[in-house]
Design an enzyme around this catalytic site. Structure first.
Site, PDB file in Angstrom:
ATOM      1  N   ASP A  42      -0.087 -42.316 -12.795  1.00  0.00           N
ATOM      2  CA  ASP A  42      -0.176 -42.310 -14.260  1.00  0.00           C
ATOM      3  C   ASP A  42      -1.137 -43.316 -14.881  1.00  0.00           C
ATOM      4  O   ASP A  42      -1.811 -42.971 -15.855  1.00  0.00           O
ATOM      5  CB  ASP A  42       1.238 -42.429 -14.852  1.00  0.00           C
ATOM      6  N   CYS A  72       2.854 -37.924  -8.236  1.00  0.00           N
ATOM      7  CA  CYS A  72       2.987 -39.148  -9.033  1.00  0.00           C
ATOM      8  C   CYS A  72       2.891 -40.402  -8.182  1.00  0.00           C
ATOM      9  O   CYS A  72       2.531 -41.464  -8.676  1.00  0.00           O
ATOM     10  CB  CYS A  72       4.355 -39.207  -9.707  1.00  0.00           C
ATOM     11  N   HIS A 113       5.017 -33.856 -17.653  1.00  0.00           N
ATOM     12  CA  HIS A 113       3.582 -33.967 -17.387  1.00  0.00           C
ATOM     13  C   HIS A 113       3.049 -32.602 -16.938  1.00  0.00           C
ATOM     14  O   HIS A 113       3.797 -31.796 -16.390  1.00  0.00           O
ATOM     15  CB  HIS A 113       3.317 -34.950 -16.234  1.00  0.00           C
ATOM     16  N   ASP A 132       8.863 -48.215 -13.302  1.00  0.00           N
ATOM     17  CA  ASP A 132       8.259 -46.947 -12.877  1.00  0.00           C
ATOM     18  C   ASP A 132       6.913 -47.133 -12.162  1.00  0.00           C
ATOM     19  O   ASP A 132       6.158 -46.169 -12.003  1.00  0.00           O
ATOM     20  CB  ASP A 132       8.048 -46.044 -14.103  1.00  0.00           C
TER      21      ASP A 132
END
Ligand code: CIR
Length: 256
Positions: A67, A251, A164, A61
């Site tokens: 993040d 993201c 999120h 990821d």
């Protein structure tokens, strides 16, 4: 105004990334790379310098660079991702952060505190932080203390439905906020000009403002129309392969 953006190329192992939507199928890696190319091109069109980090096969990821770090006007905060398979990403983002920040401008969230940048929404010098499966109470406590040390502020938002915070709410500057699902009626956002995103286009509540242009996921006409009617220039980018891993536009980058 943002001057810089950091992204990381998707890795082949992304097909093993975390997802809550396995019914969408595995991402097509080649297609994801092309979509990532378009994302970088869109960012450049917004006038920012883009630092492109190499793919890291150890972390499926890792293209979701938002993040493992949060970047503010005053400091950079290395987070402590709550997803075990992603936790090591914090060590890999650090060298990139060090290119832009001195040691005294870099802060760290420490265990048992956990926090992921997808749970942090910046509105000027205030930061809303979602308490989620990935971001815990202690992580939020540390994060707000760091903000206050640097003359900034933060507050907690409880999440019930989304992964999120920014899965469902995003600030587009100028008082404008895209809201979907559980965020439509949250009292803490009542002061903003909230643009409600219809349920069937909820994925596209995750748009990003970059210097008065808003990058919108391709294929969500109601969101595109709403953002255009707010007066922004719009660039569409197809993110279908990242969506399969619960990833949206925000993201995929750190903007500062
Ligand atoms: C994950 O579950 O961690 C990734 N598959 C998606 C991360 C999305 N990031 C974000 O919302 N900031």
């Amino acid at each position: 105004m943002f001057n810089n953006v950091i992204v990381r190329r998707p890795c082949r192992a992304m097909v093993e990334g975390i997802t809550s939507n396995p019914q969408l199928g595995k991402p097509d890696y080649e297609k994801a790379l092309l979509q990532h190319d378009s994302y970088i091109a869109a960012l450049k069109e917004c006038g920012v310098a883009v630092t492109v980090l190499p793919a890291d096969e150890r972390y499926p990821d890792s293209c979701f660079v938002e993040d493992p770090a949060v970047i503010t006007r005053k400091c950079a905060i290395i987070t402590n991702p709550g997803a075990a398979s992603r936790n090591g990403e914090k060590d890999e983002i650090l060298p990139a952060i060090r290119k832009f920040f001195t040691e005294d401008q870099i802060e760290y969230i420490k265990s048992p505190g956990t926090l992921e940048g997808g749970d942090v929404m910046m509105v000027g010098d205030h930061f809303y932080v979602g308490r989620s499966v990935r971001t815990n109470e202690e992580g939020i406590r540390q994060f707000i203390a760091i903000l206050e040390k640097h003359g900034l502020s933060g507050s907690e938002v409880t999440l019930e439905e989304v992964l999120h915070l920014k899965t469902g709410v995003n600030y587009l500057e100028n008082g404008n906020m895209l809201v979907s699902g559980e965020f439509v009626h949250k009292p803490e956002f009542a002061q903003y000009n909230r643009v409600e995103i219809p349920e069937e286009e909820a994925y596209a509540a995750n748009c990003i403002w970059v210097n008065d242009t808003v990058i919108v996921p391709e294929g969500y006409p109601a969101v595109e129309k709403a953002v255009r009617s707010l007066g922004y220039k719009v660039i569409l980018v197809d993110t279908s392969e990242f969506r399969k891993l619960d990833g949206g536009l925000s993201c995929l980058s750190l903007r500062f």
